[in-house]
Design a protein around this motif. Structure first.
Motif, PDB file in Angstrom:
ATOM      1  N   THR B  69      38.961  56.586  47.535  1.00  0.00           N
ATOM      2  CA  THR B  69      38.558  56.724  46.131  1.00  0.00           C
ATOM      3  C   THR B  69      38.859  58.142  45.668  1.00  0.00           C
ATOM      4  O   THR B  69      39.426  58.350  44.584  1.00  0.00           O
ATOM      5  N   ILE B  73      41.473  59.351  42.745  1.00  0.00           N
ATOM      6  CA  ILE B  73      41.001  60.150  41.605  1.00  0.00           C
ATOM      7  C   ILE B  73      41.813  61.450  41.516  1.00  0.00           C
ATOM      8  O   ILE B  73      42.258  61.852  40.436  1.00  0.00           O
ATOM      9  N   PHE B 328      45.482  52.925  35.662  1.00  0.00           N
ATOM     10  CA  PHE B 328      44.980  51.552  35.754  1.00  0.00           C
ATOM     11  C   PHE B 328      44.760  51.185  37.233  1.00  0.00           C
ATOM     12  O   PHE B 328      43.751  50.560  37.581  1.00  0.00           O
ATOM     13  N   ASP B 330      44.026  53.196  39.540  1.00  0.00           N
ATOM     14  CA  ASP B 330      42.807  53.925  39.885  1.00  0.00           C
ATOM     15  C   ASP B 330      41.574  53.156  39.381  1.00  0.00           C
ATOM     16  O   ASP B 330      40.580  53.011  40.100  1.00  0.00           O
ATOM     17  N   LEU B 331      41.672  52.651  38.155  1.00  0.00           N
ATOM     18  CA  LEU B 331      40.549  51.901  37.552  1.00  0.00           C
ATOM     19  C   LEU B 331      40.168  50.689  38.394  1.00  0.00           C
ATOM     20  O   LEU B 331      38.986  50.429  38.616  1.00  0.00           O
ATOM     21  N   ILE B 334      38.317  51.757  41.347  1.00  0.00           N
ATOM     22  CA  ILE B 334      36.972  52.227  40.978  1.00  0.00           C
ATOM     23  C   ILE B 334      35.972  51.063  41.030  1.00  0.00           C
ATOM     24  O   ILE B 334      34.817  51.241  41.400  1.00  0.00           O
ATOM     25  N   PHE B 335      36.436  49.847  40.710  1.00  0.00           N
ATOM     26  CA  PHE B 335      35.538  48.689  40.790  1.00  0.00           C
ATOM     27  C   PHE B 335      35.583  48.029  42.173  1.00  0.00           C
ATOM     28  O   PHE B 335      34.576  47.521  42.647  1.00  0.00           O
ATOM     29  N   PHE B 337      35.984  49.450  45.089  1.00  0.00           N
ATOM     30  CA  PHE B 337      35.259  50.234  46.100  1.00  0.00           C
ATOM     31  C   PHE B 337      33.767  49.879  46.145  1.00  0.00           C
ATOM     32  O   PHE B 337      33.254  49.495  47.204  1.00  0.00           O
ATOM     33  N   PRO B 338      33.029  49.960  45.026  1.00  0.00           N
ATOM     34  CA  PRO B 338      31.610  49.592  45.120  1.00  0.00           C
ATOM     35  C   PRO B 338      31.400  48.109  45.431  1.00  0.00           C
ATOM     36  O   PRO B 338      30.484  47.767  46.186  1.00  0.00           O
ATOM     37  N   LEU B 339      32.251  47.245  44.879  1.00  0.00           N
ATOM     38  CA  LEU B 339      32.029  45.803  45.074  1.00  0.00           C
ATOM     39  C   LEU B 339      32.281  45.376  46.510  1.00  0.00           C
ATOM     40  O   LEU B 339      31.537  44.575  47.073  1.00  0.00           O
TER      41      LEU B 339
END
Lengths: 139, 343
Positions: B69, B73, B328, B330-331, B334-335, B337-339
């Motif tokens: 991540t 970034i 995009f 990266d976006l 971003i979702f 990784f936590p999910l």
């Protein structure tokens, strides 16, 4: 003046002669994103009883990160109203598939009849009884 | 004097370049593409009580996911710096930051590759994960990934000319019988005999274990009694049932055996993971498509870097569009990784 040149001149942020660096802003956004990432990882170490609150926090942090990237790195904060015209239908259509699946997978009146359910129930029962999981016959 | 009014200057469409509009439209389709995966994953996961969350079971590595991540970034930051430098006519700086972004893309793929290696090493793959004790025992004797596959591999290595398993086994029996009767066997022949006998022993153990699993009878019940047991009435209720622990113990014993141990290749019995296959399918589908997007991005960066000293302010649109694509990517992470890694 060619179409390309017209659009070129109209496009904010590409006025080559007078461009002022946004380096400091980007650097600040970068550190904010790093901070959000550390918050996500830190949240994983929180021993919260209610996992739903934890999930909500983590997804809120992810959404904040996504907004930072879209607004500043993708320049949407500085773009015209066309961004709404382009992105609103996209987000509506994107939300359709998961929303369409929710009634079948998430909010049905019946109990899902899959082998995993019996394994899960046996494991939970074993946990409550305080002994190792028992073998179950699949229906 | 002309009565014709001068034609007004018409400006059609949106106040952005065609290429940028094209990129945003493309990203719109990409948003729908990934939202379908992510949304479906969330719905499936919420509707599946017992979904695997223990990182020791799923072999999810939060540290490496977190590091990736950070890498993405940082690469996103470098892209905007590269674009900003280009607009400030600092072409060398712009080129350098584009190069750093490319290198970070490789770092991301390297870490992802390391994570994938862990999944393959532990057989956390769609269709490979047992979800119950029965499936774990079936997998232990499987001819694709279990003891059956090991026996087949050893026989094939020993008798590569034979095409059928039965023929290889027959040849192994013939070699064993021939060398056993030979009084003046050479050292090489003695070694060959030992190898043939070890394969025979392993094959017998495999057949015995396979029959116990199929009959669901405990290893305490000798395989030699199976024919008699099958003729009995209500035989299933008279004898103890096979457990996964017994199978694990048996495989452990075979691994430690001096004769067949070296042939086992350190085999271990996979533990059942509830919804493991659905988890693995979702994991590889989402991270796999994301990795493909990363690779495409690297080609785009290489396209810019190829310009070398010819990089100029006219390339600002190209870099901006490539940057939009990379942000995009990266976006999406971003979702993901936590999910996938945290929740």
């Amino acid at each position: 003046m060619s179409d390309h040149a017209v659009a070129h001149a109209a496009d904010a942020g590409h006025e080559h002669e007078e461009h002022h660096s946004h380096g400091q802003l980007y650097f600040m956004v970068f550190w904010v994103l790093c901070g959000f990432t550390l918050m996500s990882i830190g949240a994983d170490y929180l021993q919260m009883a209610n996992k739903n609150i934890l999930r909500a926090i983590i997804l809120a942090v992810a959404t904040s990160k996504a907004l930072c990237v879209m607004l500043y790195f993708m320049h949407l904060k500085f773009e015209g109203a066309w961004k709404y015209l382009l992105l609103a239908p996209t987000f509506i259509l994107a939300a359709t598939i998961p929303l369409a699946l929710v009634p079948d997978v998430g909010t049905h009146y019946y109990t899902v009849d899959v082998p995993q359910r019996y394994e899960y129930e046996a494991q939970e029962a074993a946990k409550k009884a305080g002994h190792a999981p028992v073998k179950v016959e699949h229906h | 004097m002309s009565h014709t009014a001068p034609a007004p200057t018409l400006k059609m469409g949106l106040p952005i370049t065609n290429s940028k509009l094209g990129m945003w439209l493309f990203l719109g389709t990409e948003i729908m593409f990934f939202t379908a995966f992510i949304g479906t994953y969330i719905v499936l996961r919420m509707g599946s009580p017992g979904w695997p969350t223990d990182t020791n079971v799923t072999h999810i590595k939060i540290f490496w996911g977190g590091l990736n991540t950070f890498v993405l970034i940082l690469s996103s930051y470098f892209v905007v710096v590269s674009h900003d430098a280009l607009l400030c006519k600092q072409y060398k700086k712009s080129w350098n930051f584009m190069l750093f972004t490319l290198l970070l893309g490789f770092v991301f793929l390297g870490i992802k590759g390391y994570e994938y290696y862990g999944k393959f090493d532990h057989d956390i793959l769609p269709g490979h994960i047992p979800e119950s004790a029965e499936q774990a025992m079936e997998k232990a004797i499987s001819t694709k990934v279990g003891l059956g596959a090991i026996v087949d591999a050893r026989l094939t290595a020993m008798y590569p000319k034979q095409t059928k398993r039965e023929d290889r086994k027959s040849e192994n029996d013939a070699v064993t019988a021939k060398l056993k009767d030979k009084a003046d066997a050479t050292a090489a022949e003695k070694t060959e005999l030992a190898a043939a006998e070890a394969i025979n022993e392993l094959n017998n153990e495999y057949i015995s274990l396979k029959e116990h699993v199929r009959a669901k009878l405990s290893l305490e019940v000798p395989y030699a009694n199976f024919d008699a047991i099958r003729k009995e009435e209500n035989s299933a209720s008279k004898y103890p049932v096979l457990t996964l622990e017994e199978v694990e113990h048996k495989i452990h014993e075979l691994n430690k055996s001096k004769t067949v141990g070296p042939l086992m290749g350190g085999m271990h019995v996979s533990q059942p993971i509830l919804y493991g296959n659905l988890f693995a399918s979702n994991y590889f589908l989402m991270t796999g498509f994301h990795a493909i997007h990363v690779i495409v991005g690297l080609f785009m960066f290489a396209l810019v870097l190829k310009k070398g000293s010819k990089l100029c302010v006219d390339d600002a649109y190209l870099i901006e569009n490539i940057g939009l694509y990379w942000h995009f990517v990266d976006l999406v992470w971003i979702f993901l990784f936590p999910l996938l890694y945290i929740i």
